[in-house]
Design a protein around this motif. Structure first.
Motif, PDB file in Angstrom:
ATOM      1  N   ARG A 195      -7.679  -4.333  13.561  1.00 54.09           N
ATOM      2  CA  ARG A 195      -7.886  -3.602  12.295  1.00 54.09           C
ATOM      3  C   ARG A 195      -6.832  -2.519  12.132  1.00 54.09           C
ATOM      4  N   HIS A 196      -6.162  -2.524  10.974  1.00 49.50           N
ATOM      5  CA  HIS A 196      -5.237  -1.475  10.584  1.00 49.50           C
ATOM      6  C   HIS A 196      -5.850  -0.702   9.417  1.00 49.50           C
ATOM      7  N   LYS A 197      -5.848   0.617   9.508  1.00 49.09           N
ATOM      8  CA  LYS A 197      -6.439   1.453   8.465  1.00 49.09           C
ATOM      9  C   LYS A 197      -5.357   2.214   7.710  1.00 49.09           C
ATOM     10  N   TYR A 198      -5.507   2.245   6.380  1.00 50.46           N
ATOM     11  CA  TYR A 198      -4.554   2.943   5.508  1.00 50.46           C
ATOM     12  C   TYR A 198      -5.310   3.822   4.518  1.00 50.46           C
ATOM     13  N   LYS A 199      -4.743   4.962   4.183  1.00 50.45           N
ATOM     14  CA  LYS A 199      -5.234   5.780   3.081  1.00 50.45           C
ATOM     15  C   LYS A 199      -4.480   5.380   1.830  1.00 50.45           C
ATOM     16  N   TRP A 200      -5.199   4.948   0.790  1.00 53.81           N
ATOM     17  CA  TRP A 200      -4.581   4.494  -0.453  1.00 53.81           C
ATOM     18  C   TRP A 200      -5.447   4.971  -1.623  1.00 53.81           C
ATOM     19  N   LEU A 201      -4.846   5.689  -2.554  1.00 54.39           N
ATOM     20  CA  LEU A 201      -5.609   6.330  -3.620  1.00 54.39           C
ATOM     21  C   LEU A 201      -6.738   7.145  -2.985  1.00 54.39           C
ATOM     22  N   ASP A 202      -7.964   6.907  -3.429  1.00 51.41           N
ATOM     23  CA  ASP A 202      -9.100   7.639  -2.853  1.00 51.41           C
ATOM     24  C   ASP A 202      -9.809   6.845  -1.761  1.00 51.41           C
ATOM     25  N   TYR A 203      -9.207   5.765  -1.302  1.00 54.61           N
ATOM     26  CA  TYR A 203      -9.894   4.826  -0.415  1.00 54.61           C
ATOM     27  C   TYR A 203      -9.277   4.784   0.981  1.00 54.61           C
ATOM     28  N   LEU A 253       0.829  -1.205   0.000  1.00 55.97           N
ATOM     29  CA  LEU A 253       0.000   0.000   0.000  1.00 55.97           C
ATOM     30  C   LEU A 253       0.865   1.258   0.000  1.00 55.97           C
ATOM     31  N   GLY A 254       2.051   1.163   0.584  1.00 57.34           N
ATOM     32  CA  GLY A 254       3.026   2.228   0.479  1.00 57.34           C
ATOM     33  C   GLY A 254       2.681   3.506   1.213  1.00 57.34           C
ATOM     34  N   THR A 255       1.838   3.438   2.189  1.00 58.65           N
ATOM     35  CA  THR A 255       1.450   4.621   2.961  1.00 58.65           C
ATOM     36  C   THR A 255       1.514   4.293   4.448  1.00 58.65           C
ATOM     37  N   PRO A 256       1.743   5.287   5.300  1.00 60.01           N
ATOM     38  CA  PRO A 256       1.739   5.023   6.744  1.00 60.01           C
ATOM     39  C   PRO A 256       0.350   4.592   7.225  1.00 60.01           C
ATOM     40  N   MET A 257       0.334   3.818   8.284  1.00 59.67           N
ATOM     41  CA  MET A 257      -0.937   3.425   8.887  1.00 59.67           C
ATOM     42  C   MET A 257      -1.649   4.646   9.475  1.00 59.67           C
ATOM     43  N   LEU A 258      -2.940   4.785   9.166  1.00 58.69           N
ATOM     44  CA  LEU A 258      -3.730   5.872   9.727  1.00 58.69           C
ATOM     45  C   LEU A 258      -4.098   5.613  11.183  1.00 58.69           C
ATOM     46  N   ALA A 259      -4.484   4.371  11.473  1.00 54.18           N
ATOM     47  CA  ALA A 259      -4.955   4.036  12.813  1.00 54.18           C
ATOM     48  C   ALA A 259      -4.933   2.530  12.991  1.00 54.18           C
ATOM     49  N   ALA A 260      -4.837   2.119  14.250  1.00 52.12           N
ATOM     50  CA  ALA A 260      -4.952   0.709  14.611  1.00 52.12           C
ATOM     51  C   ALA A 260      -6.054   0.575  15.650  1.00 52.12           C
ATOM     52  N   GLU A 261      -6.888  -0.452  15.493  1.00 47.80           N
ATOM     53  CA  GLU A 261      -7.988  -0.685  16.420  1.00 47.80           C
ATOM     54  C   GLU A 261      -7.961  -2.134  16.894  1.00 47.80           C
ATOM     55  N   ASP A 262      -8.194  -2.316  18.180  1.00 47.44           N
ATOM     56  CA  ASP A 262      -8.376  -3.642  18.767  1.00 47.44           C
ATOM     57  C   ASP A 262      -9.854  -3.732  19.137  1.00 47.44           C
ATOM     58  N   GLN A 263     -10.598  -4.557  18.403  1.00 49.61           N
ATOM     59  CA  GLN A 263     -12.054  -4.601  18.534  1.00 49.61           C
ATOM     60  C   GLN A 263     -12.512  -5.896  19.204  1.00 49.61           C
TER      61      GLN A 263
END
Length: 204
Positions: free
Chosen positions: A137-145, A22-32
């Motif tokens: 859950r790890h969240k990433y910003k990639w393209l427009d998503y 994905l080549g972008t830093p992680m936006l957030a990490a969640e433990d659900q």
């Protein structure tokens, strides 16, 4: 209506490779912590409804809790659609309900979505747990998503999945598939959602 793509990965190695691709830093990490409830006689599932409380621990933040009611879930060729309503709930109250589902009716007097759940499908003999699982859950910003990478820990095994919510799921799926092919990362369509995997003891 929520629409998202769900791509299944086979292992931790392939999941980590996708995160790197994905080549972008992680936006957030969640433990659900995800806990599911129904009436003692499975009244909700009989009406194609799923009732969940999720407690979320985000990186460096206080935990939050969310009540969700989902209905009419469909998953075809890795594209999922579901009717969903969500509402925050006090974390302490959420944890007390998780410990004691008999508190659901009482809590509904001061919580809009719980009240809707209780009123929509009466469960005269009360509520009980259907099951639970933990999701990292790890969240990433990639393209427009926003790409969500999930590691879902069931008692019977771990499932690895990439999700993107989009109003054009075919395009989102094509773009993510292209990225994974470019990096030689094996993948497939998710065949069951997390709730179904929990119930059936699968990681499909």
């Amino acid at each position: 209506m929520e629409i998202e793509i769900k791509i299944r990965l086979a292992s931790e190695d392939e999941t980590a490779r996708l995160e790197a691709a994905l080549g972008t830093p992680m936006l957030a990490a969640e433990d659900q912590e995800n806990v599911f409830f129904d009436g003692k006689h499975r009244e909700l599932i009989g009406n194609k409804l799923v009732f969940r409380i999720r407690v979320i621990q985000k990186s460096g933040k206080d935990p939050i809790a969310v009540v969700a009611l989902k209905g009419n879930a469909v998953l075809i060729d890795g594209i999922a659609t579901v009717e969903e309503e969500e509402e925050l709930i006090d974390v302490d109250l959420a944890r007390r309900i998780i410990d004691n589902p008999d508190l659901i009716v009482e809590a509904a007097s001061s919580h809009k979505l719980l009240r809707k759940i209780v009123d929509r499908v009466p469960c005269p003999d009360g509520y009980s747990h259907m099951g639970r699982f933990r999701n990292i859950r790890h969240k990433y910003k990639w393209l427009d998503y926003t790409v969500e990478i999930d590691r879902t820990l069931y008692p019977h095994g771990t499932a690895y999945e990439a999700e993107i919510e989009s109003t054009d799921p075919e395009l989102a799926k094509a773009r993510l598939s292209s990225l994974m092919k470019e990096h030689s990362i094996p993948f497939g369509n998710s065949q069951r959602n997390k709730f179904e995997n929990m119930l059936m003891g699968t990681v499909l």
